[in-house]
Design a protein around this motif. Sequence first.
Motif, PDB file in Angstrom:
ATOM      1  N   GLY A   1      47.032  34.369  36.945  1.00  0.00           N
ATOM      2  CA  GLY A   1      47.177  35.626  37.675  1.00  0.00           C
ATOM      3  C   GLY A   1      45.841  36.259  38.024  1.00  0.00           C
ATOM      4  O   GLY A   1      45.654  36.752  39.145  1.00  0.00           O
ATOM      5  N   ALA A   2      44.910  36.238  37.090  1.00  0.00           N
ATOM      6  CA  ALA A   2      43.593  36.841  37.343  1.00  0.00           C
ATOM      7  C   ALA A   2      42.849  36.096  38.441  1.00  0.00           C
ATOM      8  O   ALA A   2      42.272  36.702  39.344  1.00  0.00           O
ATOM      9  CB  ALA A   2      42.777  36.853  36.046  1.00  0.00           C
TER      10      ALA A   2
ATOM     11  N   GLY B   1      50.115  37.246  42.824  1.00  0.00           N
ATOM     12  CA  GLY B   1      50.228  38.704  42.830  1.00  0.00           C
ATOM     13  C   GLY B   1      51.036  39.239  43.993  1.00  0.00           C
ATOM     14  O   GLY B   1      50.885  40.389  44.384  1.00  0.00           O
ATOM     15  N   GLN B   2      51.915  38.403  44.547  1.00  0.00           N
ATOM     16  CA  GLN B   2      52.725  38.795  45.696  1.00  0.00           C
ATOM     17  C   GLN B   2      54.189  38.936  45.275  1.00  0.00           C
ATOM     18  O   GLN B   2      54.612  38.363  44.287  1.00  0.00           O
ATOM     19  CB  GLN B   2      52.624  37.729  46.796  1.00  0.00           C
TER      20      GLN B   2
ATOM     21  N   GLY C   1      58.074  29.942  43.252  1.00  0.00           N
ATOM     22  CA  GLY C   1      57.474  30.512  42.056  1.00  0.00           C
ATOM     23  C   GLY C   1      55.991  30.807  42.138  1.00  0.00           C
ATOM     24  O   GLY C   1      55.425  31.360  41.192  1.00  0.00           O
ATOM     25  N   TYR C   2      55.331  30.484  43.231  1.00  0.00           N
ATOM     26  CA  TYR C   2      53.893  30.711  43.323  1.00  0.00           C
ATOM     27  C   TYR C   2      53.541  32.112  43.795  1.00  0.00           C
ATOM     28  O   TYR C   2      52.438  32.598  43.534  1.00  0.00           O
ATOM     29  CB  TYR C   2      53.230  29.682  44.242  1.00  0.00           C
ATOM     30  N   ALA C   3      54.427  32.783  44.510  1.00  0.00           N
ATOM     31  CA  ALA C   3      54.111  34.112  45.033  1.00  0.00           C
ATOM     32  C   ALA C   3      53.689  35.052  43.914  1.00  0.00           C
ATOM     33  O   ALA C   3      52.666  35.749  44.022  1.00  0.00           O
ATOM     34  CB  ALA C   3      55.297  34.677  45.803  1.00  0.00           C
ATOM     35  N   LEU C   4      54.446  35.074  42.843  1.00  0.00           N
ATOM     36  CA  LEU C   4      54.102  35.960  41.730  1.00  0.00           C
ATOM     37  C   LEU C   4      52.760  35.594  41.101  1.00  0.00           C
ATOM     38  O   LEU C   4      52.025  36.468  40.655  1.00  0.00           O
ATOM     39  CB  LEU C   4      55.202  35.938  40.672  1.00  0.00           C
TER      40      LEU C   4
ATOM     41  N   VAL D   1      42.419  37.097  43.025  1.00  0.00           N
ATOM     42  CA  VAL D   1      41.158  37.127  43.773  1.00  0.00           C
ATOM     43  C   VAL D   1      41.197  36.096  44.907  1.00  0.00           C
ATOM     44  O   VAL D   1      40.763  36.365  46.023  1.00  0.00           O
ATOM     45  CB  VAL D   1      39.956  36.897  42.833  1.00  0.00           C
ATOM     46  N   VAL D   2      41.750  34.929  44.631  1.00  0.00           N
ATOM     47  CA  VAL D   2      41.887  33.898  45.666  1.00  0.00           C
ATOM     48  C   VAL D   2      42.751  34.430  46.811  1.00  0.00           C
ATOM     49  O   VAL D   2      42.451  34.180  47.986  1.00  0.00           O
ATOM     50  CB  VAL D   2      42.467  32.597  45.066  1.00  0.00           C
ATOM     51  N   ALA D   3      43.787  35.167  46.498  1.00  0.00           N
ATOM     52  CA  ALA D   3      44.660  35.732  47.538  1.00  0.00           C
ATOM     53  C   ALA D   3      43.872  36.665  48.453  1.00  0.00           C
ATOM     54  O   ALA D   3      44.059  36.638  49.674  1.00  0.00           O
ATOM     55  CB  ALA D   3      45.831  36.475  46.895  1.00  0.00           C
ATOM     56  N   ARG D   4      42.997  37.471  47.888  1.00  0.00           N
ATOM     57  CA  ARG D   4      42.181  38.374  48.706  1.00  0.00           C
ATOM     58  C   ARG D   4      41.227  37.586  49.593  1.00  0.00           C
ATOM     59  O   ARG D   4      41.021  37.928  50.759  1.00  0.00           O
ATOM     60  CB  ARG D   4      41.405  39.345  47.821  1.00  0.00           C
ATOM     61  N   LEU D   5      40.644  36.526  49.055  1.00  0.00           N
ATOM     62  CA  LEU D   5      39.731  35.706  49.844  1.00  0.00           C
ATOM     63  C   LEU D   5      40.471  34.943  50.945  1.00  0.00           C
ATOM     64  O   LEU D   5      39.938  34.739  52.032  1.00  0.00           O
ATOM     65  CB  LEU D   5      38.979  34.728  48.946  1.00  0.00           C
ATOM     66  N   ALA D   6      41.675  34.517  50.664  1.00  0.00           N
ATOM     67  CA  ALA D   6      42.458  33.760  51.645  1.00  0.00           C
ATOM     68  C   ALA D   6      42.880  34.637  52.816  1.00  0.00           C
ATOM     69  O   ALA D   6      42.891  34.191  53.958  1.00  0.00           O
ATOM     70  CB  ALA D   6      43.686  33.145  50.974  1.00  0.00           C
ATOM     71  N   GLY D   7      43.241  35.857  52.527  1.00  0.00           N
ATOM     72  CA  GLY D   7      43.765  36.728  53.571  1.00  0.00           C
ATOM     73  C   GLY D   7      45.258  36.507  53.738  1.00  0.00           C
ATOM     74  O   GLY D   7      45.803  35.481  53.325  1.00  0.00           O
TER      75      GLY D   7
END
Length: 146
Positions: free
Chosen positions: A105-106, A136-137, A130-133, A110-116
């Motif tokens: 999760g941690a 952090g989505q 199951g990957y959305a959570l 951050v990867v989600a923010r970088l990916a956009g």
Amino acid sequence: MFDQPVIHRPAPDMTYEQMLQAVQYEGAYADPGRTAEAVRRVLAALGRQLTGRERADLAARLPMEAAVSLTAQIPEFDRLTGWGFVKDLAARTGTSPATARWDTGAVLAVVARLAGPELLARILKSLPDGYALLFGQIDLTAARAS
């Protein structure tokens, strides 16, 4: 002698050190070494699951050191669900599933923010449920199934 092609990659939105600081903040890690280990392990695990254009596009948005951790892994044939991803990470690292989930999760926040948002949507569409959570989505697949 042949000239080697020069690969031009756009500069990521943050340096590797900034990425580590963001993950350290997200995961409330006291030790920077522990943070770097979590980043390396989670990105390696993600690299075993992510394929195709999404893998290449994500690597291009990560700092070079993080991109190497992601792309050094050969994608596995067996696709893991989000929970399977966490259990596999725990087994490979010798940690508890709770610790593996925390690390995941941690790092992936951050990867989600970088990916956009656009690339993240493509990544989530390419992965099993199951990957959305983990990123952090909100996971809307369960709501659609109801």
